[in-house]
Motif scaffolding. Structure first.
Motif, mmCIF file in Angstrom:
data_model
loop_
_atom_site.group_PDB
_atom_site.id
_atom_site.type_symbol
_atom_site.label_atom_id
_atom_site.label_comp_id
_atom_site.label_asym_id
_atom_site.label_seq_id
_atom_site.Cartn_x
_atom_site.Cartn_y
_atom_site.Cartn_z
ATOM 1 N N ASP A 14 -24.657 -24.799 0.627
ATOM 2 C CA ASP A 14 -24.536 -25.854 -0.372
ATOM 3 C C ASP A 14 -25.829 -25.903 -1.185
ATOM 4 O O ASP A 14 -26.842 -26.407 -0.721
ATOM 5 C CB ASP A 14 -24.287 -27.193 0.328
ATOM 6 N N ASP A 15 -25.792 -25.369 -2.407
ATOM 7 C CA ASP A 15 -26.987 -25.345 -3.244
ATOM 8 C C ASP A 15 -27.370 -26.728 -3.748
ATOM 9 O O ASP A 15 -28.422 -26.893 -4.362
ATOM 10 C CB ASP A 15 -26.783 -24.393 -4.432
ATOM 11 N N HIS A 16 -26.512 -27.721 -3.500
ATOM 12 C CA HIS A 16 -26.804 -29.088 -3.930
ATOM 13 C C HIS A 16 -27.118 -29.986 -2.741
ATOM 14 O O HIS A 16 -27.025 -31.210 -2.831
ATOM 15 C CB HIS A 16 -25.607 -29.661 -4.706
ATOM 16 N N VAL A 17 -27.541 -29.372 -1.633
ATOM 17 C CA VAL A 17 -27.778 -30.125 -0.406
ATOM 18 C C VAL A 17 -28.903 -31.152 -0.561
ATOM 19 O O VAL A 17 -28.958 -32.135 0.179
ATOM 20 C CB VAL A 17 -28.094 -29.143 0.758
ATOM 21 N N ASP A 18 -29.769 -30.948 -1.547
ATOM 22 C CA ASP A 18 -30.895 -31.866 -1.733
ATOM 23 C C ASP A 18 -30.650 -32.938 -2.790
ATOM 24 O O ASP A 18 -31.550 -33.737 -3.074
ATOM 25 C CB ASP A 18 -32.153 -31.075 -2.134
ATOM 26 N N ASP A 19 -29.448 -32.991 -3.339
ATOM 27 C CA ASP A 19 -29.193 -33.955 -4.416
ATOM 28 C C ASP A 19 -29.418 -35.399 -3.982
ATOM 29 O O ASP A 19 -29.786 -36.257 -4.787
ATOM 30 C CB ASP A 19 -27.754 -33.799 -4.938
ATOM 31 N N HIS A 20 -29.215 -35.657 -2.709
ATOM 32 C CA HIS A 20 -29.362 -37.036 -2.206
ATOM 33 C C HIS A 20 -30.804 -37.532 -2.323
ATOM 34 O O HIS A 20 -31.054 -38.738 -2.378
ATOM 35 C CB HIS A 20 -28.909 -37.110 -0.741
ATOM 36 N N VAL A 21 -31.759 -36.586 -2.350
ATOM 37 C CA VAL A 21 -33.167 -36.983 -2.356
ATOM 38 C C VAL A 21 -33.504 -37.774 -3.617
ATOM 39 O O VAL A 21 -34.147 -38.834 -3.555
ATOM 40 C CB VAL A 21 -34.086 -35.746 -2.223
ATOM 41 N N ASP A 22 -33.082 -37.274 -4.768
ATOM 42 C CA ASP A 22 -33.364 -37.980 -6.020
ATOM 43 C C ASP A 22 -32.698 -39.358 -6.047
ATOM 44 O O ASP A 22 -33.260 -40.318 -6.592
ATOM 45 C CB ASP A 22 -32.892 -37.147 -7.223
ATOM 46 N N LYS A 23 -31.529 -39.457 -5.437
ATOM 47 C CA LYS A 23 -30.849 -40.754 -5.361
ATOM 48 C C LYS A 23 -31.645 -41.725 -4.476
ATOM 49 O O LYS A 23 -31.790 -42.909 -4.801
ATOM 50 C CB LYS A 23 -29.434 -40.580 -4.801
ATOM 51 N N GLU A 24 -32.168 -41.227 -3.366
ATOM 52 C CA GLU A 24 -32.981 -42.071 -2.482
ATOM 53 C C GLU A 24 -34.243 -42.554 -3.183
ATOM 54 O O GLU A 24 -34.671 -43.701 -3.001
ATOM 55 C CB GLU A 24 -33.350 -41.290 -1.218
ATOM 56 N N LEU A 25 -34.845 -41.674 -3.992
ATOM 57 C CA LEU A 25 -36.052 -42.069 -4.714
ATOM 58 C C LEU A 25 -35.752 -43.190 -5.696
ATOM 59 O O LEU A 25 -36.524 -44.142 -5.823
ATOM 60 C CB LEU A 25 -36.650 -40.868 -5.457
ATOM 61 N N LYS A 26 -34.630 -43.087 -6.395
ATOM 62 C CA LYS A 26 -34.263 -44.130 -7.360
ATOM 63 C C LYS A 26 -34.082 -45.474 -6.660
ATOM 64 O O LYS A 26 -34.456 -46.527 -7.190
ATOM 65 C CB LYS A 26 -32.980 -43.737 -8.098
ATOM 66 N N GLN A 27 -33.525 -45.443 -5.452
ATOM 67 C CA GLN A 27 -33.318 -46.691 -4.702
ATOM 68 C C GLN A 27 -34.648 -47.335 -4.309
ATOM 69 O O GLN A 27 -34.740 -48.558 -4.141
ATOM 70 C CB GLN A 27 -32.486 -46.401 -3.453
#
Length: 621
Positions: A14-27
């Motif tokens: 999954d090349d998008h496995v790290d997408d959650h990181v940017d979402k966590e930063l925004k939170q």
């Protein structure tokens, strides 16, 4: 059949496995529940992209409100180049204050001149007392002479402190004079002010409610500790965001064991994807890293296989011939002809003087380096006398020799005091000024007659005589025939250094402006190149902090290494492992590692036993 297809799909990388990181930063920037954070980001994981995404989000969500209250989002990066790149990507919006550590702290404290004076005076008194104590207890010899010189210099500075009306500081160059602050003084003073002064903390939080730090593992430990102190007191109105990777800590002044010091209530998202490197390079990096921590990266699903080779060579071999031979082998085995072009790959060396030796500017470099009084300015080319020669004289000579009169005129008008606005205003016959400037140029250019190349000192003497360009007082001291015996270490070192040919100065300038294939292992952190040659050469290094011979088993651990390991302290082997990781992970497609060693068999056995390289990947030259 449909079930089999589904299973196959779920097992694909999954090349998008790290997408959650940017979402966590925004939170973390939520008004209702703000959180500070440390974001782990290994090599090639897109750390800068996450930083930019977070800043863009903050601009959209809070930009107008922060601007209305004269507040900014502070971003601290490691280099000026990184500052420029981030500001460019943020379209130079004034809501962001992007700076290096030194610039950030100076902006914060520079208005408090009375406090600065008091701090500097007290610091000097403490230094003198410490030196005097060591002098009383120590033996004679060179160390005692150096302490005596330091005591004399600091005592003279202390005597003049009260006459200082305003302290100055240049974060990007040298700081000459008793009224100038050194880089280390600004770091120490600024960090202490933040840690200990409640007013300074309130100013910091009020001006920069959000502070993000790039390359946090190498951020000065004094500043990191100071920010942790501010967070403890103002955590409800102050967000600290750190981006980094403890494996890429390569400087001694960073916070040791940073990941273990992060407050428990901080969010700690982690990226696991390496978008930069080929699969074989990521595999090598993971195995090297496994001796330090358990972080493991994935290559992209569409990454090419890539290639790595370890060339093991006797320390006595001809370096240029070996490196040319290794590049040719890489070209053949990869089918990549750019390995045959010196500008097609990057050679990473341990120290700048190794580049000086290979590129032919060692005679200029060594006196300045050995003096111990030039640090950042020597590495980045900002020593005033050298900058004048490389940034003004060199392009002027090049334009003159090409017959480009327009460019010659432009350079002289821009930089010569003979043609500044005041000179034109004060002198009614401007033709005389133009003739004077032209004669000054001709006097300097005549040093190149009959195909000769002048020394740097001869050029400066011509400039001094004609006043073609402004020379600072130190340059005039350097040109004094007695300068080599000067008590001023900078003057003495410059006198010895500037005896070299102007061509040597140009080679040095090409290196420090990154116009050669060489760079240091440390200097390329954060950068990437399609083809990388990592050169491991302890014998050619003067330093003691790193030892590839120990890392690869060619030399035994010292007693100090063993004691430090038992006490959980950093060792030369751990530092070298991290440096090796940083250097190897600069490569995108192919990687050549050249080990110059006294024991080729030991290096081969260790590299294979550690599963860094396979038998087929090791080449004895």
């Amino acid at each position: 059949m449909m079930m089999e297809m589904k299973n196959e799909k779920t097992q694909l990388p999954d090349d998008h496995v790290d997408d959650h990181v940017d979402k966590e930063l925004k939170q973390c920037f939520s008004e209702d529940n703000p959180k500070s954070f440390f974001m782990f980001a290994g090599a090639g994981s897109g750390k800068t992209r996450s930083l930019i995404n977070a800043l863009s989000f903050l601009d959209n969500e809070m930009g107008k409100n922060l601007s209305a209250h004269a507040k900014q989002i502070a971003v601290i990066t490691y280099t000026n180049a990184a500052c420029d790149e981030i500001m460019r990507r943020l379209q130079y919006k004034p809501i962001f204050a992007v700076s290096t550590i030194h610039s950030f702290l100076w902006e914060l404290i520079k208005s408090y001149q009375a406090d600065i004076k008091e701090w500097v005076a007290q610091s000097i008194r403490e230094d003198i007392a410490d030196l005097q104590d060591k002098q009383n207890r120590g033996r004679g010899g060179n160390a005692a002479e150096k302490r005596a010189e330091d005591i004399k210099r600091k005592t003279e500075r202390l005597a003049r402190i009260n006459t200082v009306k305003k302290f100055s500081y240049n974060p990007n160059g040298e700081n000459v004079g008793y009224d100038s602050l050194s880089h280390s003084e600004v770091i120490k003073m600024g960090s202490e002010f933040i840690s200990e002064e409640e007013t300074m903390q309130e100013i910091l939080v009020g001006k920069y409610p959000i502070l993000l730090i790039d390359e946090s593992q190498d951020t000065k430990k004094e500043l990191v500790d100071a920010l942790f102190t501010v967070y403890e007191k103002h955590g409800d109105s102050f967000i600290v965001g750190m981006f980094g990777d403890t494996m890429q800590k390569i400087y001694m002044d960073g916070k040791e064991n940073l990941s273990e010091c992060i407050p428990r209530d901080w969010v700690q998202p982690a990226k696991v994807m390496n978008h930069r490197s080929a699969k074989r390079i990521v595999e090598l990096a993971n195995v090297v890293r496994s001796t330090i921590d358990k972080q493991h990266q994935r290559p992209r699903s569409d990454a090419e296989t890539g290639m790595v080779r370890l060339f093991i060579v006797s320390s006595s071999s001809s370096k240029e011939d070996i490196e040319r031979q290794a590049a040719e082998i890489m070209a053949k085995e990869t089918g990549d002809k750019d390995w045959r072009n010196e500008s097609g790959y990057k050679s990473l060396i341990l120290e700048h003087h190794m580049a000086g030796n290979r590129l032919g500017f060692l005679n200029l470099y060594e006196p300045l380096n050995d003096s111990g009084v030039f640090d950042t300015s020597l590495r980045d080319g900002s020593i005033a006398e050298l900058s004048l020669l490389s940034n003004i004289v060199s392009p002027l000579v090049e334009a003159y020799q090409k017959g480009d009169d327009f460019e010659v005129s432009k350079i002289v008008r821009r930089h010569s005091p003979l043609l500044d606005k005041k000179a034109f205003t004060d002198k009614t016959d401007q033709t005389d000024l133009l003739r004077e400037a032209e004669a000054a140029v001709e006097d300097m250019i005549s040093l190149w007659k009959d195909g000769t190349t002048p020394s740097c000192l001869d050029i400066l003497k011509s400039i001094q005589k004609t006043k073609l360009f402004k020379l600072e007082s130190r340059a005039r001291d350097v040109l004094d025939d007695s300068a080599e015996n000067s008590d001023d270490k900078k003057v003495a070192a410059l006198r010895r250094s500037l005896k070299v040919s102007f061509k040597e100065l140009q080679r040095y300038s090409a290196y420090v402006t990154d116009n050669t294939r060489f760079a240091t292992h440390q200097g390329v952190k954060g950068l990437e190149f399609p083809r990388v040659m990592v050169i491991m050469d302890d014998a050619g290094s003067k330093g003691f902090l790193f030892s590839y011979e120990k890392l690869f088993g060619a030399k035994a651990k010292t007693k100090t290494d063993i004691e430090n390991e038992l006490e959980g302290k950093d060792t030369s082997i751990m530092r070298t492992t991290r440096l090796f990781y940083v250097a190897c992970t600069r490569a995108q497609r192919s990687l050549a590692v050249i080990a110059y060693t006294e024991d080729q068999d030991a290096v081969k056995k260790t590299s294979i036993a550690n599963k860094w390289f396979s038998e087929e990947e090791v080449v004895l030259l």
